[in-house]
Design a protein around this motif. Structure first.
Motif, PDB file in Angstrom:
ATOM      1  N   ARG A   1       0.840  -1.194   0.000  1.00 24.62           N
ATOM      2  CA  ARG A   1       0.000   0.000   0.000  1.00 24.62           C
ATOM      3  C   ARG A   1       0.874   1.242   0.000  1.00 24.62           C
ATOM      4  O   ARG A   1       2.015   1.217   0.464  1.00 24.62           O
ATOM      5  CB  ARG A   1      -0.932   0.037   1.220  1.00 24.62           C
ATOM      6  N   SER A   2       0.319   2.339  -0.518  1.00 29.90           N
ATOM      7  CA  SER A   2       1.048   3.603  -0.502  1.00 29.90           C
ATOM      8  C   SER A   2       0.811   4.329   0.813  1.00 29.90           C
ATOM      9  O   SER A   2      -0.177   4.069   1.525  1.00 29.90           O
ATOM     10  CB  SER A   2       0.591   4.489  -1.663  1.00 29.90           C
ATOM     11  N   ALA A   3       1.723   5.247   1.128  1.00 30.07           N
ATOM     12  CA  ALA A   3       1.535   6.060   2.333  1.00 30.07           C
ATOM     13  C   ALA A   3       0.256   6.878   2.230  1.00 30.07           C
ATOM     14  O   ALA A   3      -0.463   7.057   3.222  1.00 30.07           O
ATOM     15  CB  ALA A   3       2.741   6.971   2.531  1.00 30.07           C
ATOM     16  N   LEU A   4      -0.058   7.369   1.036  1.00 28.35           N
ATOM     17  CA  LEU A   4      -1.280   8.152   0.854  1.00 28.35           C
ATOM     18  C   LEU A   4      -2.518   7.348   1.233  1.00 28.35           C
ATOM     19  O   LEU A   4      -3.405   7.852   1.934  1.00 28.35           O
ATOM     20  CB  LEU A   4      -1.382   8.633  -0.591  1.00 28.35           C
ATOM     21  N   ASP A   5      -2.617   6.113   0.749  1.00 34.39           N
ATOM     22  CA  ASP A   5      -3.793   5.291   1.053  1.00 34.39           C
ATOM     23  C   ASP A   5      -3.947   5.087   2.555  1.00 34.39           C
ATOM     24  O   ASP A   5      -5.062   5.155   3.096  1.00 34.39           O
ATOM     25  CB  ASP A   5      -3.687   3.947   0.343  1.00 34.39           C
ATOM     26  N   VAL A   6      -2.843   4.824   3.237  1.00 35.64           N
ATOM     27  CA  VAL A   6      -2.900   4.598   4.688  1.00 35.64           C
ATOM     28  C   VAL A   6      -3.265   5.886   5.412  1.00 35.64           C
ATOM     29  O   VAL A   6      -4.097   5.883   6.342  1.00 35.64           O
ATOM     30  CB  VAL A   6      -1.550   4.040   5.184  1.00 35.64           C
ATOM     31  N   ILE A   7      -2.676   7.006   5.010  1.00 37.75           N
ATOM     32  CA  ILE A   7      -2.964   8.284   5.659  1.00 37.75           C
ATOM     33  C   ILE A   7      -4.427   8.672   5.468  1.00 37.75           C
ATOM     34  O   ILE A   7      -5.082   9.179   6.388  1.00 37.75           O
ATOM     35  CB  ILE A   7      -2.033   9.379   5.106  1.00 37.75           C
ATOM     36  N   ARG A   8      -4.982   8.394   4.278  1.00 36.81           N
ATOM     37  CA  ARG A   8      -6.379   8.755   4.017  1.00 36.81           C
ATOM     38  C   ARG A   8      -7.353   7.942   4.869  1.00 36.81           C
ATOM     39  O   ARG A   8      -8.503   8.354   5.043  1.00 36.81           O
ATOM     40  CB  ARG A   8      -6.708   8.577   2.543  1.00 36.81           C
ATOM     41  N   ASP A   9      -6.923   6.813   5.392  1.00 34.76           N
ATOM     42  CA  ASP A   9      -7.798   6.048   6.294  1.00 34.76           C
ATOM     43  C   ASP A   9      -8.128   6.851   7.544  1.00 34.76           C
ATOM     44  O   ASP A   9      -9.221   6.706   8.114  1.00 34.76           O
ATOM     45  CB  ASP A   9      -7.128   4.729   6.695  1.00 34.76           C
ATOM     46  N   VAL A  10      -7.195   7.710   7.987  1.00 33.53           N
ATOM     47  CA  VAL A  10      -7.426   8.497   9.207  1.00 33.53           C
ATOM     48  C   VAL A  10      -7.582   9.985   8.909  1.00 33.53           C
ATOM     49  O   VAL A  10      -8.160  10.721   9.711  1.00 33.53           O
ATOM     50  CB  VAL A  10      -6.280   8.279  10.221  1.00 33.53           C
ATOM     51  N   LEU A  11      -7.061  10.450   7.763  1.00 33.79           N
ATOM     52  CA  LEU A  11      -7.208  11.853   7.355  1.00 33.79           C
ATOM     53  C   LEU A  11      -7.794  11.880   5.945  1.00 33.79           C
ATOM     54  O   LEU A  11      -7.069  12.103   4.958  1.00 33.79           O
ATOM     55  CB  LEU A  11      -5.858  12.580   7.385  1.00 33.79           C
ATOM     56  N   PRO A  12      -9.081  11.647   5.809  1.00 32.99           N
ATOM     57  CA  PRO A  12      -9.672  11.531   4.466  1.00 32.99           C
ATOM     58  C   PRO A  12      -9.605  12.811   3.637  1.00 32.99           C
ATOM     59  O   PRO A  12      -9.766  12.755   2.423  1.00 32.99           O
ATOM     60  CB  PRO A  12     -11.125  11.150   4.755  1.00 32.99           C
ATOM     61  N   ASP A  13      -9.350  13.961   4.265  1.00 35.97           N
ATOM     62  CA  ASP A  13      -9.321  15.220   3.529  1.00 35.97           C
ATOM     63  C   ASP A  13      -7.930  15.598   3.026  1.00 35.97           C
ATOM     64  O   ASP A  13      -7.755  16.682   2.465  1.00 35.97           O
ATOM     65  CB  ASP A  13      -9.853  16.360   4.407  1.00 35.97           C
ATOM     66  N   VAL A  14      -6.931  14.729   3.223  1.00 30.54           N
ATOM     67  CA  VAL A  14      -5.586  15.059   2.747  1.00 30.54           C
ATOM     68  C   VAL A  14      -5.636  15.248   1.228  1.00 30.54           C
ATOM     69  O   VAL A  14      -6.302  14.505   0.512  1.00 30.54           O
ATOM     70  CB  VAL A  14      -4.577  13.963   3.146  1.00 30.54           C
ATOM     71  N   ALA A  15      -4.938  16.272   0.732  1.00 26.20           N
ATOM     72  CA  ALA A  15      -5.017  16.629  -0.689  1.00 26.20           C
ATOM     73  C   ALA A  15      -4.226  15.644  -1.544  1.00 26.20           C
ATOM     74  O   ALA A  15      -3.121  15.233  -1.192  1.00 26.20           O
ATOM     75  CB  ALA A  15      -4.485  18.043  -0.901  1.00 26.20           C
ATOM     76  N   TYR A  16      -4.807  15.269  -2.662  1.00 27.60           N
ATOM     77  CA  TYR A  16      -4.110  14.452  -3.651  1.00 27.60           C
ATOM     78  C   TYR A  16      -4.813  14.645  -4.982  1.00 27.60           C
ATOM     79  O   TYR A  16      -5.916  15.155  -5.054  1.00 27.60           O
ATOM     80  CB  TYR A  16      -4.101  12.974  -3.259  1.00 27.60           C
ATOM     81  N   SER A  17      -4.152  14.229  -6.059  1.00 33.13           N
ATOM     82  CA  SER A  17      -4.779  14.348  -7.372  1.00 33.13           C
ATOM     83  C   SER A  17      -4.399  13.176  -8.250  1.00 33.13           C
ATOM     84  O   SER A  17      -5.092  12.191  -8.327  1.00 33.13           O
ATOM     85  CB  SER A  17      -4.396  15.681  -8.027  1.00 33.13           C
TER      86      SER A  17
END
Length: 343
Positions: A280-296
């Motif tokens: 898994r990517s760090a982004l996917d894991v971070i979004r589990d707890v911070l769903p509003d983190v910016a990505y595109s």
């Protein structure tokens, strides 16, 4: 002549001391009267555009034509360019420009609705004529370069960056062909805009899932291969394309994590430490707890998810790596152990 002092240096001439003091005083007086330099303000490159037209192009695919509310000329773009779309929900998404670059009054993008995705496509499908949309760009991470011969490969919604390239190649008189694949003809947008004489349509329901050989055929030496589609299609083409051809490709989904090792990511501001598995990517894991983190883009080139690194070594896997104390959490990882981020 003023005699030197005991250390062999001459005493300062009182006349020049006075001249120097007067000059410095004038300079200080002028600096007090001079206006303060203007404050540096960040440039907002966001455009507020109006949805001029919403059109159904295929199953679950709509195109949106965007223009300035006052009808002004829009920034120029080239085939392969895209817009960063800033949605009302705070989501940021990228969509390839699939209209005519000569049309400077409007942009056209197309969106396939993915109910099980991150919500951006569903939000885009809810737009109607007259709605306002904030965008940035155009930008180009998939440039169309001059060649004498092209083979274009498009899978489903992957036709969006390819369509302007096909039009340009045909206009310039280049030797080109297109293989267009998808589940069924009903799922393929913009079929009616493609010149049939050089286009091969292969659908899963009629021909089965194509192999790399089906897509590439006998590619002559020196051919430029442009490919956009799902990850399995791109990976198969990358493995099969001949060495004397040049391959250009763009994914519309994040690439799978390969060669990853587990690590921990500390979110310093949030006070949490999360395990990131190898697949898994760090982004996917971070979004589990911070769903509003910016990505595109989720592919490492747009820079939207760039995050400051407070400690730890980075395994940079991003094409747009800046070599500074930051990382793109969609693709880059910790080199080992733990990494601390400003989140």
């Amino acid at each position: 002549m003023i005699p030197p002092d005991l250390r062999g240096r001459r005493e300062r001439d009182p006349f020049w001391v006075a001249v120097n003091a007067a000059f410095n005083g004038i300079q200080r007086f002028r600096s007090l009267r001079a206006p303060a330099p203007p404050a540096v303000r960040p440039v907002d490159r966001t455009m507020r555009l109006t949805v001029q037209e919403v059109r159904r192009e295929a199953e679950d695919v709509v195109s949106l034509r965007l223009g300035a509310p006052d009808g002004r000329v829009l920034p120029a773009w080239q085939p392969g360019g895209h817009l960063d779309v800033l949605l009302a929900s705070g989501r940021r998404r990228q969509y390839s420009l699939c209209g005519d670059p000569a049309d400077r009054r409007s942009y056209r993008i197309a969106v396939r609705r993915l109910p099980g995705g991150g919500g951006g496509s569903v939000e885009m499908h809810g737009l109607r004529e007259g709605d306002r949309l904030a965008v940035r760009g155009p930008r180009n991470a998939f440039p169309f370069l001059a060649h004498d011969r092209y083979v274009f490969l498009a899978g489903g919604i992957g036709i969006t960056p390819i369509l302007p390239m096909v039009t340009a190649a045909d206009r310039y008189g280049a030797d080109w062909s297109l293989v267009y694949t998808g589940r069924s003809r009903a799922s393929l947008p913009f079929l009616d805009e493609l010149p049939a004489r050089r286009v091969t349509v292969r659908t899963d329901d009629e021909h089965g899932v194509p192999s790399a050989a089906d897509l590439l055929g006998d590619v002559p030496a020196g051919t430029a291969v442009y490919c956009c589609g799902p990850a399995p299609m791109i990976d198969a083409v990358r493995a099969a394309v001949r060495m004397d051809a040049t391959l250009h490709y763009e994914r519309f989904a994040p690439p799978p994590v390969t060669g990853g090792k587990p690590f921990e990511v500390e979110l310093r501001r949030s006070g949490r430490t999360l395990p990131v598995p190898a697949d898994r990517s760090a982004l996917d894991v971070i979004r589990d707890v911070l769903p509003d983190v910016a990505y595109s883009c989720r592919q490492g080139f747009c820079g939207t998810c760039r995050t400051a690194v407070l400690s730890g070594d980075v395994d940079d896997r991003a094409p747009s790596d800046q070599g500074d104390d930051s990382m793109l959490v969609c693709v880059s990882r910790a080199a080992s152990g733990r990494i601390s981020l400003d989140l």
